[in-house]
Motif scaffolding. Structure first.
Motif, short mmCIF file in Angstrom:
data_model
loop_
_atom_site.label_atom_id
_atom_site.label_comp_id
_atom_site.label_asym_id
_atom_site.label_seq_id
_atom_site.Cartn_x
_atom_site.Cartn_y
_atom_site.Cartn_z
N VAL A 1 34.06 35.92 41.55
CA VAL A 1 35.30 36.05 42.27
C VAL A 1 36.45 36.43 41.19
O VAL A 1 36.59 35.77 40.17
N TYR A 2 37.03 37.71 41.32
CA TYR A 2 38.05 37.92 40.60
C TYR A 2 39.47 37.68 41.24
O TYR A 2 39.94 38.37 42.06
N TRP A 3 40.20 36.56 40.77
CA TRP A 3 41.52 36.26 41.29
C TRP A 3 42.51 36.95 40.81
O TRP A 3 42.91 36.61 39.50
N MET A 4 42.88 38.18 41.12
CA MET A 4 43.74 38.98 40.38
C MET A 4 45.08 38.54 40.45
O MET A 4 45.52 38.38 41.90
N SER A 5 45.97 38.45 39.56
CA SER A 5 47.38 37.91 39.79
C SER A 5 48.32 38.75 39.25
O SER A 5 49.15 39.56 39.98
N TRP B 1 40.83 44.39 31.75
CA TRP B 1 39.81 43.59 31.15
C TRP B 1 39.45 42.58 32.11
O TRP B 1 38.15 42.23 31.95
N ALA B 2 40.00 41.86 32.73
CA ALA B 2 39.45 40.85 33.76
C ALA B 2 38.69 41.22 34.70
O ALA B 2 37.65 40.90 35.16
N LEU B 3 38.92 42.43 35.25
CA LEU B 3 38.25 43.12 36.39
C LEU B 3 36.70 43.50 35.65
O LEU B 3 35.80 43.01 36.19
N GLU B 4 36.70 43.97 34.59
CA GLU B 4 35.54 44.35 33.97
C GLU B 4 35.07 43.43 33.70
O GLU B 4 33.52 43.40 33.56
N VAL C 1 40.20 39.33 44.64
CA VAL C 1 41.31 38.60 45.75
C VAL C 1 42.60 38.65 45.07
O VAL C 1 42.87 38.07 43.91
N PHE C 2 43.52 38.99 45.80
CA PHE C 2 44.92 38.62 45.73
C PHE C 2 45.55 37.75 46.47
O PHE C 2 45.24 37.57 47.93
N CYS C 3 46.09 36.63 46.08
CA CYS C 3 46.81 35.50 47.01
C CYS C 3 48.29 35.71 47.03
O CYS C 3 49.00 35.49 46.07
N CYS D 1 31.16 31.96 40.06
CA CYS D 1 32.14 31.80 38.75
C CYS D 1 33.38 32.34 39.36
O CYS D 1 33.71 33.17 40.48
N LEU D 2 34.68 31.92 38.90
CA LEU D 2 35.91 32.36 39.08
C LEU D 2 36.59 33.08 37.79
O LEU D 2 36.39 32.53 36.76
N ILE D 3 37.20 34.22 38.01
CA ILE D 3 37.88 34.74 36.73
C ILE D 3 39.47 34.89 37.25
O ILE D 3 39.56 35.38 38.26
#
Ligand SMILES: Cc1cc2nc3c(=O)[nH]c(=O)nc-3n(C[C@H](O)[C@H](O)[C@H](O)COP(=O)(O)OP(=O)(O)OC[C@H]3O[C@@H](n4cnc5c(N)ncnc54)[C@H](O)[C@@H]3O)c2cc1C
Length: 444
Positions: A13-17, A26-29, A45-47, A103-105
């Motif tokens: 899971v990429y928590w995009m903020s 780079w976080a997505l990659e 995911v965007f919260c 995992c979470l990024i």
């Protein structure tokens, strides 16, 4: 790493903020790389937090438009995009649990409320939690391990690390496997309903999103970069890039801007001046907010600045204005009023005038604390690029000598650098600017 833990065989899971883009991220990659390695799917995911500070209709509309472009671009790479609404400290752990994530990024942000979110989320999950600095060219914590004194101390450290970190982006990976089950249809209407709870600051006609950000960059490099060095301090020239809202919302990365800059060779002084802003000054602001917990308060100012401001605290002020008089641009200074109006109406203020604007707030209020409070409140509320490390550091530079040095002592300012109306007059056609933004002859 935000939290250690045993990596499970579940989706990444990429928590995009902060970095709201599908390209050059780079976080997505990193998330996709992990997903490939573990042979599991990845999701972005965007919260949307409804109690984000200074959440205005203006910034909301710009952000929402950018998220819609992002969802489309992620979809082209078969990466599902899920929009959550509520407090991230609750919603992200719930999501991690619901999808049995491995995992979470998340991406990096030096500002305090984001750091509190990260701490809160880390306490509630069991899986490993990684943070990737997708915003800066050199990860903020590696660029320097302490609060830098000035650009001249930071620059050599940062430049030394470029060999390691300044490289082209690899071609974006696709999701290794489809998301199991149905990806919920994006409910843009639910989020749009929140508009009524936002601060009523009118949206501005600025096209958001990563596709537009690239066009703005290309146009700037082709048409205006050559004059940047000579004209960037002239608010009437329109020669700056206009990229700050896109950088702020992560629609474009600083690294992409610098990579494109490297492709052209037209005017060395302009290239160098632009590189200095995008790379050194911007990453210096990140350094300040990351290492100085009081980045938005007088406590963050260097000792010499606090001392000199204290010494002059009771100096008589030529003018004293309250918050409303400032907010409505009702001062005796037609240039300041016009700059305030530019910000309120257009969601932007030229960089040179931002300095004059903040310094005059120091001059016309009872204390540096009050000046900081008003300057940050207006900046965060009206600028599309507000609530940014550059804003906190820029205001602290103007009012509290952060990253600056002591100057000749004078009333109210003490040794803080002063700026005058006459100085602005020598830089640009002040009357034309006033006419443009106020149009009121009687203001002068
Ligand atoms: C009082 C004050 C408040 C400010 N508030 C903000 C803010 O809320 N958000 C924001 O992004 N910037 C802020 N700045 C920094 C700067 O004024 C803006 O980044 C710039 O004017 C944005 O216009 P541009 O993108 O056309 O800049 P350009 O001149 O084209 O520069 C390109 C990029 O370089 C970076 N940059 C430029 N100048 C600076 C600087 N002085 N410090 C750090 N980075 C810089 C920005 O990311 C900018 O987008 C503030 C400065 C001051 C003095």
């Amino acid at each position: 790493m935000v939290r250690e833990g045993r990596e499970l065989r579940g989706p990444v899971v990429y928590w995009m903020s902060r970095d709201q883009r599908a390209k050059d991220n780079w976080a997505l990659e990193f998330a996709l790389h992990k997903a490939h390695k573990n042979n599991v799917p990845s999701v972005a995911v965007f919260c949307f937090s409804t109690d984000y500070p200074q959440l205005t209709l203006r910034s909301f509309v710009f952000m929402l438009g950018g998220l819609q472009v992002l969802a489309k671009n992620l979809n082209e790479r078969h990466i599902p995009f899920i929009l959550l609404i509520g407090n991230p400290v609750e919603r992200i752990p719930e999501f991690v649990k619901e999808v049995e994530a491995g995992c979470l990024i998340c991406d990096f942000d030096p500002l305090k409320w984001k750091r509190e979110w990260l701490r809160g989320v880390a306490e509630k999950i069991q899986v490993p939690f990684f943070q990737v600095d997708a915003h800066n060219v050199v990860p903020c914590w590696l660029a320097s391990d302490h609060k830098e004194y000035a650009a001249r101390t930071f620059r050599p450290r940062l430049l030394r690390k470029l060999d390691t970190f300044f490289s082209d982006y690899p071609p974006g990976l696709e999701n290794p496997m489809p998301w199991p089950g149905r990806v919920p249809e994006q409910d843009w209407n639910t989020i749009t309903n929140f508009q009524k709870h936002l601060l009523p600051v009118d949206p501005v006609p600025l096209i958001p999103g990563e596709d537009e950000a690239m066009s703005v960059l290309e146009k700037f490099l082709e048409e205006r970069l050559a004059s940047y060095d000579r004209e960037r301090n002239n608010p009437l020239s329109g020669m700056s890039s206009g990229l700050s809202p896109y950088i702020h919302f992560g629609h474009i990365s600083a690294q992409r801007i610098l990579l494109e800059l490297d492709q052209i060779r037209i005017d060395m002084p302009s290239e160098n001046a632009f590189r200095e802003q995008v790379l050194v000054r911007r990453e210096l602001s990140e350094n300040y907010c990351w290492y100085e917990p009081s980045y938005d308060m007088v406590d963050g100012f260097p000792n010499w600045a606090r001392k000199t401001l204290d010494k002059h605290l009771y100096d008589s002020r030529p003018y004293l204005y309250d918050k409303q008089e400032l907010e409505y641009g009702m001062t005796h200074d037609a240039l300041w009023n016009a700059a305030q109006r530019e910000m309120v109406v257009s969601g932007s203020m030229h960089g040179y005038l931002r300095m004059y604007w903040a310094k005059k707030i120091l001059e016309w209020t009872a204390s540096p604390e009050e000046a900081m409070g008003y300057a940050l409140e207006f900046n965060d509320r009206y600028q599309v690029d507000g609530r940014d490390p550059n804003g906190y550091t820029g205001v602290a530079w103007c009012i509290g000598g952060v990253h600056d040095r002591p100057w000749k002592e004078r009333p109210v300012f003490g040794q803080i650098r002063y700026m005058s109306y006459g100085g602005c007059r020598r830089k640009f056609d002040v009357e034309a600017y006033i006419d443009h933004w106020s149009g009121k002859e009687e203001d002068r």
